[in-house]
Design a protein around this motif. Structure first.
Motif, PDB file in Angstrom:
ATOM      1  N   VAL A  13      12.615  -8.913 131.707  1.00  0.00           N
ATOM      2  CA  VAL A  13      13.355  -7.683 132.045  1.00  0.00           C
ATOM      3  C   VAL A  13      12.526  -6.451 131.675  1.00  0.00           C
ATOM      4  CG1 VAL A  13      15.473  -6.363 131.685  1.00  0.00           C
ATOM      5  CG2 VAL A  13      15.579  -8.845 131.837  1.00  0.00           C
ATOM      6  N   LEU A  24      10.245 -10.052 138.550  1.00  0.00           N
ATOM      7  CA  LEU A  24      11.534 -10.172 139.240  1.00  0.00           C
ATOM      8  C   LEU A  24      11.587 -11.504 139.990  1.00  0.00           C
ATOM      9  CD1 LEU A  24      14.218  -8.624 139.875  1.00  0.00           C
ATOM     10  CD2 LEU A  24      13.161  -8.017 142.056  1.00  0.00           C
ATOM     11  N   PHE A  57      20.021  -8.955 142.477  1.00  0.00           N
ATOM     12  CA  PHE A  57      18.626  -8.888 142.028  1.00  0.00           C
ATOM     13  C   PHE A  57      18.002  -7.522 142.314  1.00  0.00           C
ATOM     14  CE2 PHE A  57      19.320 -13.369 141.623  1.00  0.00           C
ATOM     15  CZ  PHE A  57      18.600 -13.659 140.474  1.00  0.00           C
ATOM     16  N   ASP A  59      19.705  -4.838 142.172  1.00  0.00           N
ATOM     17  CA  ASP A  59      20.287  -4.017 141.115  1.00  0.00           C
ATOM     18  C   ASP A  59      19.536  -4.216 139.792  1.00  0.00           C
ATOM     19  OD1 ASP A  59      22.410  -2.101 140.771  1.00  0.00           O
ATOM     20  OD2 ASP A  59      23.206  -3.492 139.276  1.00  0.00           O
ATOM     21  N   LEU A  60      19.132  -5.448 139.522  1.00  0.00           N
ATOM     22  CA  LEU A  60      18.342  -5.711 138.313  1.00  0.00           C
ATOM     23  C   LEU A  60      17.016  -4.955 138.382  1.00  0.00           C
ATOM     24  CD1 LEU A  60      17.924  -7.314 135.640  1.00  0.00           C
ATOM     25  CD2 LEU A  60      16.888  -9.117 137.025  1.00  0.00           C
ATOM     26  N   TRP A  61      16.448  -4.887 139.561  1.00  0.00           N
ATOM     27  CA  TRP A  61      15.180  -4.174 139.768  1.00  0.00           C
ATOM     28  C   TRP A  61      15.349  -2.683 139.523  1.00  0.00           C
ATOM     29  CZ3 TRP A  61      10.154  -4.961 140.320  1.00  0.00           C
ATOM     30  CH2 TRP A  61       9.369  -4.006 140.976  1.00  0.00           C
ATOM     31  N   PRO A  64      17.318  -2.155 135.307  1.00  0.00           N
ATOM     32  CA  PRO A  64      17.173  -3.239 134.332  1.00  0.00           C
ATOM     33  C   PRO A  64      17.740  -2.860 132.964  1.00  0.00           C
ATOM     34  CG  PRO A  64      15.065  -2.179 134.717  1.00  0.00           C
ATOM     35  CD  PRO A  64      16.018  -1.601 135.730  1.00  0.00           C
ATOM     36  N   ARG A  66      20.481  -1.877 132.272  1.00  0.00           N
ATOM     37  CA  ARG A  66      21.893  -2.248 132.106  1.00  0.00           C
ATOM     38  C   ARG A  66      22.033  -3.615 131.420  1.00  0.00           C
ATOM     39  NH1 ARG A  66      25.066  -1.718 137.503  1.00  0.00           N
ATOM     40  NH2 ARG A  66      26.754  -2.267 136.110  1.00  0.00           N
ATOM     41  N   TYR A  67      20.971  -4.388 131.413  1.00  0.00           N
ATOM     42  CA  TYR A  67      21.036  -5.675 130.709  1.00  0.00           C
ATOM     43  C   TYR A  67      20.806  -5.461 129.220  1.00  0.00           C
ATOM     44  CZ  TYR A  67      19.687 -10.108 128.746  1.00  0.00           C
ATOM     45  OH  TYR A  67      19.607 -11.195 127.921  1.00  0.00           O
ATOM     46  N   LEU A  74      20.489 -13.440 129.992  1.00  0.00           N
ATOM     47  CA  LEU A  74      20.262 -12.816 131.298  1.00  0.00           C
ATOM     48  C   LEU A  74      21.075 -13.535 132.372  1.00  0.00           C
ATOM     49  CD1 LEU A  74      18.788 -10.800 133.116  1.00  0.00           C
ATOM     50  CD2 LEU A  74      16.896 -12.438 133.277  1.00  0.00           C
ATOM     51  N   LEU A  78      23.683 -11.847 134.946  1.00  0.00           N
ATOM     52  CA  LEU A  78      23.542 -11.904 136.408  1.00  0.00           C
ATOM     53  C   LEU A  78      24.758 -12.563 137.055  1.00  0.00           C
ATOM     54  CD1 LEU A  78      19.770 -12.914 136.603  1.00  0.00           C
ATOM     55  CD2 LEU A  78      20.759 -10.677 137.142  1.00  0.00           C
TER      56      LEU A  78
END
Lengths: 193, 262
Positions: A13, A24, A57, A59-61, A64, A66-67, A74, A78
């Motif tokens: 992350v 990613l 994914f 959104d994770l990009w 990040p 937010r994690y 993780l 997700l």
């Protein structure tokens, strides 16, 4: 980060935060199957599930930060995102009609079966045993809520039980599962890489 | 359902909430309770971890879907987004006892004009990337930021900057704590809450340009950010902006401060 394949999830992350696409890709390789399977379970296989997976994914990009590793793995993060998105989709007006048709189809063929959802995992047996040991009405309520995407009020209507009872059963069942899994040495940490 | 939930009422809903099985208004009410109840927050985290295990399937990630995701990244590279990423607002306050009373507090008039100066896109990119990386490094260390902030406040190497209200240099509205590696925190935030749709934004003066250091939210208490190391920024300012943040400050600073070498 040297090699994404050997990096821990939190390290991945961090690398994603530095715009590393290989990081990613590795996160997707590790968790994309589970995310896609959960989305497909809720929305049925097809475009909608693909869209949810893609959104999670991307959104994770983009976000990040937010994690928060202190709050869980993780994969849990997700899957939580995927579940929320899939449920939003289910509850939207346009999707409701299609879903009703699909629910009718599923009811005609087979019931929900959470025991077959938790499999191919080092702790699959413990999970299966823990789920099987739940009182039947708790298991049903959790299945309908989590895999059916129903609110507890909808679950109450489906099962013909009081809303307060269903609400309590969902929580009691989830806590029972957690305690049971912990007794067997299964902690949320197992989903960490 | 109207009004705030009691702890008991919220507790009863946690199982359904963790499974996204509550109505929208209930979800809002539970989320509000979670914001102030670590015990319930912890239970939700644990129940979500249990749900994630139920959802586990051994299926491989579909490779063709990765192609779509990868293609989707290119449409909006985060590095040139005009909006700085939102920084996580943090609930915990640092004990006043840890506060260093001796910090030099000085008003800084020059920054009022400087923050309004147009800043280059490159500067925004650098600032954006920088604090994103800094914050994530803190996350990777598995350390809650409030704890990290408290630790930073106790670090003798930390630089400290008092942000004072513009027009009231005796009134400190927040303090900045900056470590040698560029990790930084806004602590003891005491700015008046902004209305919905507005956010505070933190700026640093770097090589004559105002660089956005991130969004602080409507009512910042403790917020992590990062700066270049060694610190080229000698002065900071806070403005009130529309919720998404802005590339160029649209209003004069409400608070300001500068690094003072002792």
């Amino acid at each position: 980060m040297t090699d994404p394949r050997t990096a821990s999830d939190p390290a991945l992350v961090v690398a994603i935060g530095r715009f590393s696409e290989p990081a990613l890709a590795e996160a997707y390789r590790r968790h994309g199957g589970a995310v896609h399977a959960l989305a497909s379970r809720l929305l049925g296989p097809g475009t909608e599930a693909d869209d949810v997976t893609q959104e999670v994914f991307i959104d994770l990009w983009r976000r990040p930060e937010r994690y928060d590793p202190a709050r869980g793995s993780l994969r849990t993060f997700l899957l939580t995102m995927a579940h929320a998105r899939a449920v939003d989709q289910l509850r939207s007006e346009t999707a409701r009609r299609q879903r009703e048709e699909r629910t009718a189809r599923e009811t005609a063929t087979a019931g929900y079966d959470i025991e077959h959802q938790a499999w191919d995992l080092a702790v699959a047996e413990q999970v299966r045993v823990a789920v099987a040991a739940l009182p039947e009405e708790e298991r049903r309520a959790i299945e309908l809520a989590y895999f059916g995407g129903h609110t507890y009020r909808e679950v109450a209507a489906i099962l013909g039980q009081p809303e307060g009872t269903v609400k309590s059963r969902i929580r009691a069942g989830m806590r029972r599962l957690r305690a049971k899994l912990e007794r067997h040495g299964v902690e949320p940490a197992w989903v960490e890489h | 359902m109207g009004g705030a939930l009691s702890h008991a009422e919220a507790s009863e809903l946690l199982g359904a909430y963790a499974l996204d099985a509550v109505e929208a208004d209930e979800a809002t009410a539970v989320a509000a309770h979670l914001a102030s109840c670590p015990a319930c927050r912890n239970e939700v985290d644990q129940l979500r971890a249990v749900a994630a295990v139920l959802a586990w399937e051994g299926a491989d990630a579909p490779p063709e879907l990765w192609d779509r995701i990868s293609a989707g990244l290119g449409t909006e590279p985060p590095g040139i987004s005009p909006n700085p990423p939102r920084l996580a607002p943090l609930g915990a306050r640092v004990s006043p006892a840890q506060r260093h009373r001796s910090w030099v507090r000085r008003s800084l008039g020059a920054i009022a004009a400087a923050a309004a100066v147009a800043i280059g896109v490159l500067a925004v990119q650098v600032g954006t990337l920088d604090h994103r990386v800094g914050q994530l490094s803190a996350l990777a260390a598995h350390q809650g930021v409030p704890a990290a902030a408290a630790q930073a406040m106790a670090d003798p190497r930390a630089e400290r900057v008092a942000l004072t209200a513009v027009g009231a240099p005796d009134r400190t509205v927040a303090d900045l704590v900056i470590l040698p590696d560029g990790t930084a925190f806004l602590v003891e935030g005491n700015l008046p809450a902004l209305p919905p749709g507005r956010t505070y934004q933190l700026w640093g003066m770097e090589h004559g340009q105002a660089v956005s250091l991130g969004l602080l939210g409507r009512q910042p208490r403790v917020v992590a950010f990062a700066v270049h190391s060694p610190l080229p920024i000698r002065a900071f300012a806070v403005t009130a902006e529309p919720a998404g943040g802005v590339v160029v400050a649209t209003s004069p600073p409400v608070a300001e401060g500068q690094v003072v070498r002792t």
